[in-house]
Design an enzyme around this catalytic site. Structure first.
Site, PDB file in Angstrom:
ATOM      1  N   PRO A  12      30.632  28.630  40.938  1.00 39.82           N
ATOM      2  CA  PRO A  12      31.682  28.060  40.087  1.00 39.82           C
ATOM      3  C   PRO A  12      33.049  28.640  40.501  1.00 39.82           C
ATOM      4  O   PRO A  12      33.206  29.864  40.581  1.00 39.82           O
ATOM      5  CB  PRO A  12      31.293  28.513  38.678  1.00 39.82           C
ATOM      6  CG  PRO A  12      29.830  28.849  38.772  1.00 39.82           C
ATOM      7  CD  PRO A  12      29.642  29.384  40.160  1.00 39.82           C
ATOM      8  N   ALA A  13      34.001  27.776  40.789  1.00 39.93           N
ATOM      9  CA  ALA A  13      35.279  28.228  41.356  1.00 39.93           C
ATOM     10  C   ALA A  13      36.020  29.192  40.421  1.00 39.93           C
ATOM     11  O   ALA A  13      36.607  30.172  40.857  1.00 39.93           O
ATOM     12  CB  ALA A  13      36.151  27.019  41.659  1.00 39.93           C
ATOM     13  N   LEU A  14      35.990  28.901  39.137  1.00 44.94           N
ATOM     14  CA  LEU A  14      36.712  29.740  38.175  1.00 44.94           C
ATOM     15  C   LEU A  14      35.714  30.580  37.386  1.00 44.94           C
ATOM     16  O   LEU A  14      34.859  30.037  36.670  1.00 44.94           O
ATOM     17  CB  LEU A  14      37.531  28.849  37.229  1.00 44.94           C
ATOM     18  CG  LEU A  14      38.446  29.559  36.246  1.00 44.94           C
ATOM     19  CD1 LEU A  14      39.505  30.395  36.962  1.00 44.94           C
ATOM     20  CD2 LEU A  14      39.130  28.545  35.322  1.00 44.94           C
ATOM     21  N   GLY A  15      35.835  31.903  37.536  1.00 49.56           N
ATOM     22  CA  GLY A  15      34.903  32.801  36.851  1.00 49.56           C
ATOM     23  C   GLY A  15      35.629  33.704  35.873  1.00 49.56           C
ATOM     24  O   GLY A  15      36.822  33.536  35.614  1.00 49.56           O
ATOM     25  N   GLY A  35      36.297  37.825  34.694  1.00 54.98           N
ATOM     26  CA  GLY A  35      36.226  39.222  35.105  1.00 54.98           C
ATOM     27  C   GLY A  35      36.159  40.179  33.923  1.00 54.98           C
ATOM     28  O   GLY A  35      36.643  39.856  32.828  1.00 54.98           O
ATOM     29  N   TYR A  56      32.147  49.519  36.979  1.00 52.12           N
ATOM     30  CA  TYR A  56      32.861  49.184  35.729  1.00 52.12           C
ATOM     31  C   TYR A  56      32.093  49.738  34.519  1.00 52.12           C
ATOM     32  O   TYR A  56      32.593  49.706  33.398  1.00 52.12           O
ATOM     33  CB  TYR A  56      33.016  47.660  35.540  1.00 52.12           C
ATOM     34  CG  TYR A  56      33.817  46.930  36.595  1.00 52.12           C
ATOM     35  CD1 TYR A  56      34.557  47.622  37.550  1.00 52.12           C
ATOM     36  CD2 TYR A  56      33.830  45.542  36.644  1.00 52.12           C
ATOM     37  CE1 TYR A  56      35.272  46.938  38.522  1.00 52.12           C
ATOM     38  CE2 TYR A  56      34.545  44.853  37.606  1.00 52.12           C
ATOM     39  CZ  TYR A  56      35.261  45.559  38.549  1.00 52.12           C
ATOM     40  OH  TYR A  56      35.969  44.865  39.506  1.00 52.12           O
ATOM     41  N   HIS A  90      31.562  46.715  47.160  1.00 52.20           N
ATOM     42  CA  HIS A  90      32.825  46.756  46.402  1.00 52.20           C
ATOM     43  C   HIS A  90      34.035  47.094  47.285  1.00 52.20           C
ATOM     44  O   HIS A  90      35.145  46.600  47.049  1.00 52.20           O
ATOM     45  CB  HIS A  90      32.696  47.797  45.284  1.00 52.20           C
ATOM     46  CG  HIS A  90      33.629  47.587  44.144  1.00 52.20           C
ATOM     47  ND1 HIS A  90      33.292  47.866  42.849  1.00 52.20           N
ATOM     48  CD2 HIS A  90      34.906  47.148  44.086  1.00 52.20           C
ATOM     49  CE1 HIS A  90      34.313  47.585  42.047  1.00 52.20           C
ATOM     50  NE2 HIS A  90      35.305  47.150  42.787  1.00 52.20           N
TER      51      HIS A  90
HETATM   52  P1  NDP Z   1      43.994  39.517  35.930  1.00 52.24           P
HETATM   53  O1  NDP Z   1      44.952  38.872  36.862  1.00 52.24           O
HETATM   54  O2  NDP Z   1      42.768  38.809  35.548  1.00 52.24           O
HETATM   55  O3  NDP Z   1      44.829  39.934  34.621  1.00 52.24           O
HETATM   56  C1  NDP Z   1      44.220  40.557  33.540  1.00 52.24           C
HETATM   57  C2  NDP Z   1      45.316  41.180  32.677  1.00 52.24           C
HETATM   58  O4  NDP Z   1      46.199  40.163  32.188  1.00 52.24           O
HETATM   59  C3  NDP Z   1      44.771  41.874  31.473  1.00 52.24           C
HETATM   60  O5  NDP Z   1      45.632  42.944  31.175  1.00 52.24           O
HETATM   61  C4  NDP Z   1      44.824  40.796  30.386  1.00 52.24           C
HETATM   62  O6  NDP Z   1      44.959  41.367  29.107  1.00 52.24           O
HETATM   63  C5  NDP Z   1      46.070  40.028  30.768  1.00 52.24           C
HETATM   64  N1  NDP Z   1      45.952  38.584  30.512  1.00 52.24           N
HETATM   65  C6  NDP Z   1      44.846  37.808  30.589  1.00 52.24           C
HETATM   66  N2  NDP Z   1      45.126  36.518  30.350  1.00 52.24           N
HETATM   67  C7  NDP Z   1      46.447  36.469  30.091  1.00 52.24           C
HETATM   68  C8  NDP Z   1      47.307  35.407  29.758  1.00 52.24           C
HETATM   69  N3  NDP Z   1      46.865  34.153  29.650  1.00 52.24           N
HETATM   70  N4  NDP Z   1      48.625  35.709  29.553  1.00 52.24           N
HETATM   71  C9  NDP Z   1      49.073  36.968  29.641  1.00 52.24           C
HETATM   72  N5  NDP Z   1      48.285  38.025  29.955  1.00 52.24           N
HETATM   73  C10 NDP Z   1      46.979  37.766  30.185  1.00 52.24           C
HETATM   74  O7  NDP Z   1      43.685  40.946  36.580  1.00 52.24           O
HETATM   75  P2  NDP Z   1      42.413  41.907  36.744  1.00 52.24           P
HETATM   76  O8  NDP Z   1      42.912  43.026  37.545  1.00 52.24           O
HETATM   77  O9  NDP Z   1      41.746  42.178  35.469  1.00 52.24           O
HETATM   78  O10 NDP Z   1      41.428  41.090  37.696  1.00 52.24           O
HETATM   79  C11 NDP Z   1      40.490  40.161  37.234  1.00 52.24           C
HETATM   80  C12 NDP Z   1      39.097  40.553  37.653  1.00 52.24           C
HETATM   81  O11 NDP Z   1      39.018  40.760  39.054  1.00 52.24           O
HETATM   82  C13 NDP Z   1      38.623  41.883  37.065  1.00 52.24           C
HETATM   83  O12 NDP Z   1      38.263  41.791  35.715  1.00 52.24           O
HETATM   84  C14 NDP Z   1      37.476  42.199  37.982  1.00 52.24           C
HETATM   85  O13 NDP Z   1      36.336  41.430  37.619  1.00 52.24           O
HETATM   86  C15 NDP Z   1      38.032  41.762  39.329  1.00 52.24           C
HETATM   87  N6  NDP Z   1      38.663  42.867  40.074  1.00 52.24           N
HETATM   88  C16 NDP Z   1      38.070  43.267  41.248  1.00 52.24           C
HETATM   89  C17 NDP Z   1      38.592  44.286  41.996  1.00 52.24           C
HETATM   90  C18 NDP Z   1      37.945  44.667  43.273  1.00 52.24           C
HETATM   91  O14 NDP Z   1      38.305  45.700  43.852  1.00 52.24           O
HETATM   92  N7  NDP Z   1      37.001  43.932  43.775  1.00 52.24           N
HETATM   93  C19 NDP Z   1      39.795  45.021  41.557  1.00 52.24           C
HETATM   94  C20 NDP Z   1      40.364  44.511  40.324  1.00 52.24           C
HETATM   95  C21 NDP Z   1      39.811  43.473  39.648  1.00 52.24           C
HETATM   96  P3  NDP Z   1      43.993  40.921  27.881  1.00 52.24           P
HETATM   97  O15 NDP Z   1      42.594  41.308  28.278  1.00 52.24           O
HETATM   98  O16 NDP Z   1      44.503  41.700  26.729  1.00 52.24           O
HETATM   99  O17 NDP Z   1      44.163  39.422  27.724  1.00 52.24           O
END
Ligand code: NDP
Length: 293
Positions: A14-17, A19, A49, A107
């Site tokens: 699925p394209a949109l997942g 996190g 995590y 990772h």
């Molecule tokens: P995202 O770009 O998904 O942003 C998440 C942040 O933005 C959170 O602080 C969230 O707060 C806030 N947010 C979410 N939706 C909105 C919105 N509509 N408007 C304003 N703010 C919003 O960044 P992540 O770094 O969390 O990355 C997503 C996923 O990628 C991670 O959860 C993880 O699964 C993966 N990841 C993988 C890494 C790797 O090394 N492989 C490293 C980092 C991430 P709130 O929860 O309060 O909404």
């Protein structure tokens, strides 16, 4: 409705997942349940995590059949090496409460002990051959490191999950992935890392160009950024613990950005990484004990 992307081994992703990085265990259960309720079908977690149990519980509470959900997790560098990685699969599968994981990623590359990275990847190949995982891949692999991996292993990764958002696009990584038939999956797809690790006032969410495009479409900046990934052929895994944002971030299938708008977002790339330099992720600096299931 979400769309699926065909991986290089004919498995659909699925394209949109969704996190769950930095989501505490209890909130993981509720946010995963909520995400599945509003339509997400891919959940991205990682051994490091420390919330795989919460993901498993959220999936069970959703009432959906296991076959409807695409689960991906990642092995941490402390569990690299062939035998260690095989055992790490058991730890993750045990915590998730599943027999089979849809996509298992390394990772990070451990560039200072690359033999252990190769050993771990060979364990992924074995798990794939045994049907314990449906696809295997990597995360944070830069093109030179990817080449080293490809030279020493047999199965081309299905996915390379890397930092991609409007302020850091890594076109060289995306190009290398494409040449090898590897799907680029964007982590921090909305540039979340630019707010929680940087100066929030200069985050992607407040960018004037993205804001203007969002206004044109009557959408939010987050929705525009997610739409940008999908239209450019990437998978994206936005994170939120807020039910309204969880739903809004999935509501991106009813509008279309123009080629000019996509190009304007591409042009925001600063070339500045939000996450750690992949080559600087060493066991000394980033060791984590991954508990047994
Ligand atoms: P995202 O770009 O998904 O942003 C998440 C942040 O933005 C959170 O602080 C969230 O707060 C806030 N947010 C979410 N939706 C909105 C919105 N509509 N408007 C304003 N703010 C919003 O960044 P992540 O770094 O969390 O990355 C997503 C996923 O990628 C991670 O959860 C993880 O699964 C993966 N990841 C993988 C890494 C790797 O090394 N492989 C490293 C980092 C991430 P709130 O929860 O309060 O909404």
């Amino acid at each position: 409705m979400s769309t699926n992307i065909m991986l290089n081994n004919d498995i659909e992703l699925p394209a949109l997942g969704f996190g769950v990085f930095q989501t505490p265990p209890e909130e993981t259960v509720t946010s995963v349940t909520e995400a599945l309720r509003v339509g997400y079908r891919l959940i991205d977690t990682a051994a490091s995590y420390f919330n795989e149990r919460g993901v498993g519980e959220g999936i069970r509470r959703s009432g959906l059949d296991r076959s409807e959900i695409f689960i991906q997790t990642k092995l941490w560098i402390s569990d690299f090496g062939y035998d260690e990685a095989l055992h790490s699969f058991d730890k993750s599968a045990g915590k998730l409460g599943v027999e089979q994981i849809d996509l298992l990623l390394l990772h990070q590359p451990l560039t200072t002990a690359f033999d252990r990275t190769i050993g771990a990847y060979k364990a992924l190949e074995k798990l794939l051959a045994d049907g314990k995982v449906r696809a295997i891949g990597v995360s944070n692999f830069m093109p030179d490191v990817l080449d080293r991996l490809l030279a020493e292993t047999g199965v081309v990764p299905a996915v390379n999950q890397v930092e991609v958002h409007p302020y850091f696009c890594q076109p060289d990584v995306q190009q290398a992935d494409k040449e090898h038939g590897i799907l680029t999956q964007a982590w921090s797809p909305m540039g979340g890392i630019t707010s929680y690790r940087g100066d929030a006032s200069r985050s992607t969410f407040n960018d004037p160009v993205i804001g203007e495009i969002a206004q044109t479409h009557g959408r939010t900046p987050a929705q525009v950024m997610l739409r940008w990934h999908l239209q450019e052929g990437r998978s994206a895994i936005p994170k939120s613990v807020n039910p309204e944002r969880i739903a809004a971030n999935f509501d991106v299938f009813g509008f279309e950005l123009t080629a000019d708008e996509l190009a304007r977002i591409d042009a925001l790339d600063t070339g500045v990484r939000g996450g750690p330099e992949p080559a600087e992720v060493t066991l000394e600096a980033f060791h984590r004990d991954i508990p047994e299931a």
